[in-house]
Design an enzyme around this catalytic site. Structure first.
Site, PDB file in Angstrom:
ATOM      1  N   GLU A  71      -1.445  -4.028   3.369  1.00 43.38           N
ATOM      2  CA  GLU A  71      -2.533  -4.391   2.527  1.00 43.38           C
ATOM      3  C   GLU A  71      -3.377  -3.387   2.351  1.00 43.38           C
ATOM      4  O   GLU A  71      -3.436  -2.462   2.862  1.00 43.38           O
ATOM      5  CB  GLU A  71      -3.440  -5.135   3.802  1.00 43.38           C
ATOM      6  CG  GLU A  71      -2.925  -6.428   4.499  1.00 43.38           C
ATOM      7  CD  GLU A  71      -3.656  -7.051   5.485  1.00 43.38           C
ATOM      8  OE1 GLU A  71      -4.888  -6.805   5.654  1.00 43.38           O
ATOM      9  OE2 GLU A  71      -2.966  -8.021   6.457  1.00 43.38           O
TER      10      GLU A  71
ATOM     11  N   GLU B 297      -0.757  -8.277  13.062  1.00 41.73           N
ATOM     12  CA  GLU B 297      -1.921  -7.664  13.909  1.00 41.73           C
ATOM     13  C   GLU B 297      -1.962  -8.371  15.293  1.00 41.73           C
ATOM     14  O   GLU B 297      -2.673  -8.947  15.694  1.00 41.73           O
ATOM     15  CB  GLU B 297      -3.337  -8.096  13.270  1.00 41.73           C
ATOM     16  CG  GLU B 297      -3.558  -7.116  11.845  1.00 41.73           C
ATOM     17  CD  GLU B 297      -4.640  -7.720  11.161  1.00 41.73           C
ATOM     18  OE1 GLU B 297      -5.364  -8.712  11.366  1.00 41.73           O
ATOM     19  OE2 GLU B 297      -5.182  -6.818  10.537  1.00 41.73           O
TER      20      GLU B 297
END
Length: 531
Positions: free
Chosen positions: A499, A439
């Site tokens: 994820e 991220e």
């Protein structure tokens, strides 16, 4: 202007911790996880069996300061009677000094890179230890310190480092002495490195991995690299050569002997090689022996294997065969010590993962303790090795996770983290994907990191977690609704959910639907449960 905002913010200021271009002072170049010993069979997970490694994992005198720094704390004449005692490794919030922070996607400090516009607590460590006779060369090794830190030995500054979850090594040969020595360490809670370490986890501070001395002769192995093909294993050595000696390199039942030189290499040809996979974790025993007039004086042992990965169209291939990834994200964490974990705790985690029919672990979101890679290689678990790099909080501050990833001023800090990860872990067979971090958006800094990885290691795939196949070879997704699976099926790259099945505060439902889609769609190659 930052200095005009609040005089309280001047407490514990230091120019080196607010400058992203000061990455270290006197830190040694990164290298593989090197474990010198005087006999075979010593690895990182049992490194203290080596006569050449001296553990400093003991109680330290400790002072926690939220006000002015105790400026001369490292001097030998300073009395530390009355200081607290703290175990090392540990994280000081788990010992009652402040509390762990959980800002989730926000930064723990106001967003004004590279500055720390917040009170910045400091942990001061002092420890005396005795050395009978200093060795020819002594390296002081910190496996993990959160966050930026200074190191002093016998009243002299040895060095400074940033990058919490990769090692920092310092040559202390000129500082150490026979008899009593005083090691002192000053650790800051925050620095400019905090902007690159914004992982979604409980944040805590301190010397949280092992600290030890590596005590060798001036003749020593500095670094080595294992390279493989499907029919060979090559070993490249970097050696310190002070006086003549010989080097024996052995793999299985074969060996070769050379006169020592600064650089050596040898290739073992292997017929019908036993390849490493999660289902068949075949390993070869590598030994590197340094031999002097009196016999063997240094031995390095490593269990190595052959495993290559690549993307071909919509398939992800391990050793040229497509696989499904049944994975899990894993933080280093336990309830008592935060990210400080013993080898036994690491092994139990990985054994439970293996026992539950998973075959892959995403090391979210930083390089793990080196024992993790050794144990995963033994058990058979594919590892996604992830750089200690996340800038999620930039999105909250200015709408772009990749704000720093696009800034040329931060490129050296990005490269430093990538380089230290791949250099440390280059010989770990269980790594099947390199990750530039989590991220951090997209940007040229991350693209440059991918270029570095590909040039360094063309045998394994690499990813940027926010890239969608523009610069890497995966279409990555996370937390996708089933209604969107059709659009992902049209991509030209394999789809990997890095994820999914988020279980924090809710039940991770729809497992069967997810896996029906993965099993029934040629482009979907698997997923990692969020831990």
């Amino acid at each position: 202007e930052i200095f005009m905002i609040d005089k309280a913010l001047l407490i514990n200021r230091d120019s080196n911790i607010e400058n992203q271009n000061v990455l270290h002072i006197n830190r040694l170049p990164p290298r593989a996880t090197v474990v010198p010993a005087t006999r075979a069979g010593v690895y990182y997970q049992n490194k203290y069996d080596s006569a050449l490694i001296r553990s400093l994992c003991i109680d330290f005198k400790f002072k926690y300061l939220t006000g002015d720094i105790f400026k001369d704390f490292y001097r030998e004449e300073i009395c530390d009677d009355g200081w607290d005692v703290i175990d090392v490794p540990s994280m000081w919030q788990y010992r009652g000094y402040g509390k762990p922070e959980y800002p989730n996607i926000r930064y723990p400090i106001p967003f004004l890179p590279p500055y720390v516009k917040k009170q910045n607590p400091v942990g001061l460590y002092r420890k005396s230890f005795n050395i009978d006779t200093p060795s020819g060369r002594t390296i002081l090794h910190f496996a993990g310190v959160d966050n930026a830190f200074y190191v002093y030995l016998n009243g002299e500054m040895v060095g400074f480092s940033k990058g919490s979850r990769v090692p920092a090594e310092f040559d202390v040969s000129d500082y150490i002495r026979a008899g009593e020595n005083l090691l002192a360490v000053k650790v800051f809670t925050y620095s400019d490195a905090t902007y690159l370490e914004n992982q979604d986890m409980l944040l805590a501070s301190g010397i949280f991995r092992d600290v030890f001395l590596i005590q060798t002769e001036k003749n020593s192995l500095w670094d080595y690299r294992v390279k493989t093909s499907y029919s060979s294993i090559s070993v490249e050595l970097k050696l310190s050569v002070d006086t003549p000696y010989r080097v024996k390199i052995s793999l299985g039942g074969e060996s070769a002997i050379y006169d020592a030189a600064p650089e050596l290499s040898h290739t073992f040809k292997i017929e019908n090689a036993r390849l490493w996979t999660a289902e068949t974790p075949n390993l070869y025993d590598l030994a590197i022996e340094l031999i002097g007039a009196a016999g063997v004086f240094e031995v390095h042992s490593k269990r190595v294997g052959i495993m290559h990965t690549r993307v071909e169209g919509n398939k992800f291939l391990v050793n040229e065969r497509p696989i499904y990834i049944k994975g899990i994200n894993r933080h280093e964490n336990n309830a008592w010590n935060g990210r400080t974990m013993t080898v036994e705790q690491i092994r139990r985690d990985l054994e439970m993962i293996k026992a539950n029919n998973l075959n892959a672990v995403r090391l979210s979101h930083y390089p793990n303790d080196p024992a993790t890679y050794e144990i995963a290689a033994e058990l058979g678990l594919y590892l996604m090795d992830e750089a200690d790099l996340e800038t999620h909080g930039a999105y909250i501050s200015n709408g772009d996770q990749g704000y720093l990833s696009k800034s040329p001023e931060w490129l050296p800090a990005y490269v430093d983290r990538i380089t230290r990860m791949i250099e440390r872990d280059k010989n770990e067979v269980a790594i099947f994907i390199w990750s530039t971090g989590n991220e951090a958006g997209t940007g040229e800094n991350l693209n440059k990191c991918i270029d570095i990885i590909r040039e360094f290691d063309p045998t394994r795939e690499c990813i940027i977690t926010q890239d969608i196949g523009e610069y890497t070879h995966f279409r990555k997704i996370a937390y996708y609704p089933m209604s969107r699976t059709e659009e992902y099926s049209d991509e030209g790259y394999p789809v990997l959910a890095i994820e999914y099945a988020h279980a924090m505060g809710n039940s991770p439902g729809d497992f069967k639907d997810y896996w029906d889609e993965i099993d029934g769609n040629i482009r979907f190659i698997g997923a990692y449960v969020w831990e």
